[in-house]
Design a protein around this motif. Structure first.
Motif, PDB file in Angstrom:
ATOM      1  N   LEU A  16      43.956  53.257  48.872  1.00  0.00           N
ATOM      2  CA  LEU A  16      42.676  52.341  49.485  1.00  0.00           C
ATOM      3  C   LEU A  16      41.518  52.306  48.606  1.00  0.00           C
ATOM      4  N   VAL A  17      41.107  53.704  48.360  1.00  0.00           N
ATOM      5  CA  VAL A  17      39.814  53.825  47.468  1.00  0.00           C
ATOM      6  C   VAL A  17      40.326  53.143  46.419  1.00  0.00           C
ATOM      7  N   GLN A  20      42.457  50.932  45.353  1.00  0.00           N
ATOM      8  CA  GLN A  20      42.646  49.420  45.346  1.00  0.00           C
ATOM      9  C   GLN A  20      41.312  48.775  45.147  1.00  0.00           C
ATOM     10  N   LEU A  21      40.234  49.488  45.898  1.00  0.00           N
ATOM     11  CA  LEU A  21      38.914  48.997  46.037  1.00  0.00           C
ATOM     12  C   LEU A  21      38.421  48.948  44.520  1.00  0.00           C
ATOM     13  N   SER A  76      40.190  46.561  42.165  1.00  0.00           N
ATOM     14  CA  SER A  76      40.105  45.182  42.334  1.00  0.00           C
ATOM     15  C   SER A  76      38.630  44.826  42.384  1.00  0.00           C
ATOM     16  N   TYR A  95      34.176  36.066  42.063  1.00  0.00           N
ATOM     17  CA  TYR A  95      33.648  35.949  43.137  1.00  0.00           C
ATOM     18  C   TYR A  95      34.355  36.852  44.162  1.00  0.00           C
ATOM     19  N   THR A  96      35.829  36.670  44.128  1.00  0.00           N
ATOM     20  CA  THR A  96      36.306  37.583  44.948  1.00  0.00           C
ATOM     21  C   THR A  96      36.212  39.126  44.877  1.00  0.00           C
ATOM     22  N   LEU A 138      32.853  40.523  46.214  1.00  0.00           N
ATOM     23  CA  LEU A 138      33.057  40.600  47.617  1.00  0.00           C
ATOM     24  C   LEU A 138      33.793  42.034  47.726  1.00  0.00           C
ATOM     25  N   ILE A 139      34.615  42.383  47.044  1.00  0.00           N
ATOM     26  CA  ILE A 139      35.560  43.805  47.232  1.00  0.00           C
ATOM     27  C   ILE A 139      34.464  44.823  46.558  1.00  0.00           C
ATOM     28  N   GLY A 194      32.461  45.826  49.554  1.00  0.00           N
ATOM     29  CA  GLY A 194      33.276  46.512  50.418  1.00  0.00           C
ATOM     30  C   GLY A 194      33.327  47.760  49.902  1.00  0.00           C
TER      31      GLY A 194
END
Lengths: 283, 342, 329
Positions: C49-50, C52-53, C56, C290-291, C294-295, C298
């Motif tokens: 999880l960490v 990927q964040l 990305s 843009y995406t 946003l990540i 997060g």
């Protein structure tokens, strides 16, 4: 009685009454929520609601059958995915592991538990939706399952650890191997707590919306199999509440009532199970 | 333990039986602008051919473009045509192009909720640009009151409402504002999602109409049918010929008249601020974004069959929902273009 | 005596008193391996999880660097993204929520821990726990249809008339906005403050209380001046827990905050929070920058909640230890 003492007594009674008011306010919010849901949504709960599919925008008479079934499928997947990992991981922590490994695993579980649900949604999107190139019930189930893991893990571990040593020692003295002891003695002794933990985790993810927006997306029809997008109660409530159509608002209230009733019932049942049979002394 | 396993297996088995008959399911996502139309179309088409189920999620045109580019949906929908960069990005990612197919014509209307004002207001382009730039802040500003001599407008602050999500309706609105206001063009520009100078955001056309309906003294832009279905008042807009035109089938159709004759091959065209006395200035086509190659032949055939139906019988449903039919020349061109979907 | 040598310690790693093969045959080693794999998968998921964040969100990190956190602009047209409006919105709504929830929560927990008879306390706590189980989207529905009109028609005008000189209460009133989101959040986090504070207060040893009363203090004085200070680190921990919850709240906030990336002192102004903007814009962010912006938002949120949760846990544990330590003395 001197005036100073009278004043102090007055302050004492006043402040304590205030705290009572605080408690009553807090508790009454629950009934306020329930009352509103029943008032606004109660009349919309009819046969149509449970059996019909949504109808085109602007028409009336639609229902949420696909959202209800969709939520059920998602929760089934989440449970199948999250509970074994949480449960067996907890068995490892309670029975087999050394303190260093246990620390790492618990730390990871806490990290996961504290992650905002929207972040879990992003994670599930990058993990499942993006590589497989479509939104699916499966992705939604994975997202919700990940959220169930830490709750199940920590609670199960606590209940397993609270089983007294002499039960384990007794079984082993009779020649049982470790895993047999765990399976036939320890887990059954703690099963109420474990069941409660699973039910509470289930209730928690039943209401989650954010992880589903990027994974299960939505569906205006029945979703077949596990690989297609699916409607779910929380997401439909969200979409309908934000719209301008009064019919959709009505349905959102009704769906909210159904969802909350389900979650509250599960919570009450779970706590009842726990308080009824304490086969292990409370820590 | 055995009982639980048994129950579980029974449930899964039941699930398998209940959903054993698998109609072909397509998923599309995108614009909220035509959502009332699409939801009607897909429902009617499903009645006609129950083996095909087209699931459309209205997440905004930006979402449609993004998801079709990602490949997570079978087709997209947008009222803002894809830009050259977006088309190139799609081509680079997939190795083939994505095609635009116009479906209907619609109009974006300024809808408002002003306590005490129930009639129709007339808006000039300067008024609309000024309101959305945040320069006109009260309803009784001269720019708004001067064309509306018969109406008493209050001195309340204007609550500006726009889209919070990536929207083709926003694209149409900002495209129009960019054409009529050079300040808007330089400061904000046109896109599915912009940096709004003022205002609150609502999600989808549904969200904007919801917000306007519930917020006194507010103005928002929505597709015509949303204002109609929710019985919300909407204003007329002064077009390039100086006539105040209200959005309806005739005025939206006449806005497309010029474009119909000169439709480019890829169907990407803007018809805002169109010339013509009867043209409604904030009109637009809306497009389905369909990949030019489908790896799955049954999906490809289903999509093509739907588009054919849409261009023929489907067009008969549009007017009931206040969308205008496509001009005949456009329909003919689309049927030709459909052959290039493999 | 030979029986004693076959008794294995009940918890912890299996001592080497039996041979590996006999353990394998009896299935223990397999059981250990299987459960280890599942436990390890928890760690794997978290690490993934960490990772990927982090991976990305590489584009905005390269393009904007740390300036991302102080840029006010969120402009998808010109590809300029800044996190400041969302950090501001998240912080403001959370603080409004705490401002309302902390007094209410601590007051209620004092009542439940100190005053109420055990059965009443347990019953009320039961209801409070149920309140914590209500899903966010339902709070959102109530927010839109009940709190927003209430705010617009009654609460905001009253505030404007009485406290309108403060910068917090100036400006036009829409009904949605920071204050409304804060109020809804307050209701959502109150149960956490109550249940944790109640536990913490209950763990304060009785002799503290009794000593104060013996010296002639009133019940309130013994509570407020002796018991609560004793438990204050734990109560602080409950506040941190509530804050962490408030930061990550998505649905209810996104439905009532107004969705405008605005920074304004006025609490009536619309704004946006990190979780809310991700929910609204993620599926439609066209373009990688843009995406990924946003990540990155997060990721920021995740780190914030992680730190707060960790602090909360430490604080709560400290108080419980103090309580049990001194109680045994």
């Amino acid at each position: 009685m001197n005036p100073r003492l009278r004043w102090r007594k007055f302050v004492s009674n006043f402040m304590l009454t205030m705290t009572c008011c605080c408690a009553l306010i807090a508790v009454s919010v629950l009934f306020f929520i329930l009352g509103n849901l029943v008032y606004h949504g109660g009349t919309s709960i009819n046969w149509n609601f449970f059996t019909k599919l949504p109808v085109p925008v602007g028409e009336t008479g639609g229902g949420m059958a696909n959202a209800i079934v969709g939520s059920a499928k998602l929760l089934l997947l989440a449970t199948l995915f999250g509970v074994p990992i949480g449960f067996l991981g907890a068995v490892y922590l309670a029975e087999f592991s050394g303190s260093k490994v246990a620390f790492v695993v618990r730390y990871a579980a806490d990290l996961l538990n504290g992650a905002p649900s929207i972040v879990i949604g992003i994670f599930a999107f990058t993990l499942v939706v993006h590589p497989f190139k479509h939104f699916s019930t499966f992705a939604g189930g994975v997202a919700l399952g990940i959220m169930m893991i830490p709750i199940t893990l920590r609670s199960t571990e606590q209940f397993l650890l609270s089983v007294p040593r002499n039960l384990r020692e007794g079984a082993m003295a009779l020649g049982a191997s470790k895993w047999k002891t765990i399976a036939t003695v320890v887990v059954p002794a703690a099963y109420r707590g474990i069941l409660t933990a699973i039910l509470l985790a289930f209730a928690r993810v039943a209401g989650e919306t954010a992880p589903l927006i990027f994974t299960a997306l939505g569906n205006s029809y029945w979703s077949h199999g596990w690989n297609q997008p699916t409607a779910s109660l929380p997401v439909v409530i969200w979409n309908y509440a934000l719209s301008a159509y009064d019919d959709w608002h009505r349905q959102a209230w009704a769906a909210g009532l159904v969802l909350l009733a389900l979650i509250l019932v599960i919570n009450i049942v779970a706590r009842a199970i726990l308080s009824r049979g304490i086969s292990v002394p409370r820590a | 333990m055995k009982r639980i396993t048994g129950i579980l297996l029974a449930v899964l088995g039941f699930a398998g039986i209940v959903w054993a008959d698998n109609p072909l399911s397509l998923t599309g996502a995108g614009a909220t602008f035509p959502y009332p139309m699409y939801s009607k179309w897909f429902s009617e088409y499903h009645k006609k051919d129950p083996n095909i189920q087209i699931n459309y999620q209205s997440i905004g045109s930006g979402g449609g473009i993004r998801q079709v580019t990602e490949g997570t949906v079978d087709f997209g929908a947008s009222d803002g045509p894809m830009t050259d960069e977006q088309l190139k990005a799609y081509q680079d990612k997939h190795g083939f192009a994505v095609l635009h197919f116009p479906t209907v014509l619609g109009g974006v209307v300024p809808t408002y909720n002003i306590p005490g004002v129930s009639g129709e207001l007339k808006f000039t382009p300067e008024a609309l640009a000024g309101i959305y730039l945040g320069k006109i802040t009260k309803w009784n500003d001269p720019a708004i009151t001067s064309p509306n001599s018969g109406v008493t407008l209050p001195g309340d602050d204007i609550v500006v409402i726009h889209r919070s999500d990536g929207s083709g309706t926003t694209y149409i609105w900002t495209d129009y504002l960019s054409k009529v206001s050079s300040e808007w063009k330089d400061k904000v520009g046109k896109n599915t999602s912009v940096n709004w100078p003022v205002g609150l955001g609502g999600k989808g056309n549904e969200g904007v109409s919801g917000l306007v309906k519930q917020t006194p003294s507010s103005v928002g832009y929505v597709e015509l049918i949303y204002a109609v279905q929710n019985s919300m008042p909407y204003g007329s807009v002064k077009n390039s010929s100086g006539v105040f035109v209200k959005a309806d089938l005739a005025s939206v159709t006449s806005a497309a008249a010029g474009a119909a004759k000169n439709m480019p091959a890829d169907f990407r065209v803007s018809i805002t601020d169109a010339s013509g006395k009867t043209a409604y200035p904030i009109s637009s086509f809306t497009w389905l974004l369909i990949p030019s190659k489908f790896p799955d032949a049954s999906k490809r055939d289903a999509v093509k069959a739907f588009v054919k139906w849409m261009l023929a019988d489907g067009q008969n449903y549009t007017e009931a929902l206040s969308y205008a039919k496509l001009p005949k020349e456009v329909v003919a061109k689309e049927l030709e273009a459909l052959n290039s979907v493999q | 005596m030979s029986a004693a040598s076959t008794i294995v310690p009940s918890a912890g790693p299996v001592a080497g008193s039996r041979s590996f093969l006999s353990r394998l045959r009896e299935g223990d080693e397999i059981a250990r391996l299987i459960t280890f794999l599942f436990a390890a998968s928890v760690v794997l998921i978290t690490v993934l999880l960490v990772y990927q964040l982090w991976v990305s969100s590489v584009l905005p990190r390269h393009k904007f660097g740390l300036a991302f956190f102080v840029t006010r602009v969120w402009d998808p047209v010109f590809d300029n993204f800044g996190a400041l409006p969302f950090i501001y919105g998240t912080v403001v709504t959370s603080f409004v929520a705490l401002f309302l929830a902390v007094p209410l929560g601590i007051g209620a927990s004092i009542f439940l821990a100190e005053l109420a008879p055990a059965r009443v306390s347990d019953t009320l706590e039961f209801f409070i726990d149920l309140l914590a189980a209500v899903p966010s989207v339902i709070y959102g529905v109530l927010g839109i249809f009940i709190v927003v009109p209430l705010m617009r028609r009654f609460i905001a005008p009253v505030l404007k008339n009485t406290l309108g000189f403060l910068p917090f209460f100036k400006g036009p009133v829409y009904g949605i906005g920071f204050l409304t989101a804060g109020v809804v959040l307050a209701i959502m986090v109150v149960p956490y403050i109550i249940s944790v504070s109640r536990e913490v207060l209950l763990s304060v040893p009785r002799d503290q209380r009794e000593a104060a009363l013996a010296l002639g203090s009133t019940r309130w004085e013994s509570t407020w001046k002796v018991v609560v200070p004793f438990a204050r680190t734990g109560i602080l921990g409950s506040i941190f827990l509530a804050l962490a919850r408030a930061l990550g709240e998505t649905m209810a906030v996104s439905m009532v905050i107004g969705n405008a990336p605005t920074i304004s002192a006025s609490l009536f102004s619309p704004g946006d929070s990190i979780a809310s903007v991700i929910a609204n814009q993620f599926t439609e962010a066209t373009g990688d920058l843009y995406t990924q912006s946003l990540i990155e938002l997060g990721l920021v949120l995740f780190l914030l909640t992680f730190i707060l949760n960790g602090l909360a846990r430490i604080l709560i544990a400290t108080t419980s230890q103090r309580g049990s330590g001194m109680g045994n003395a």
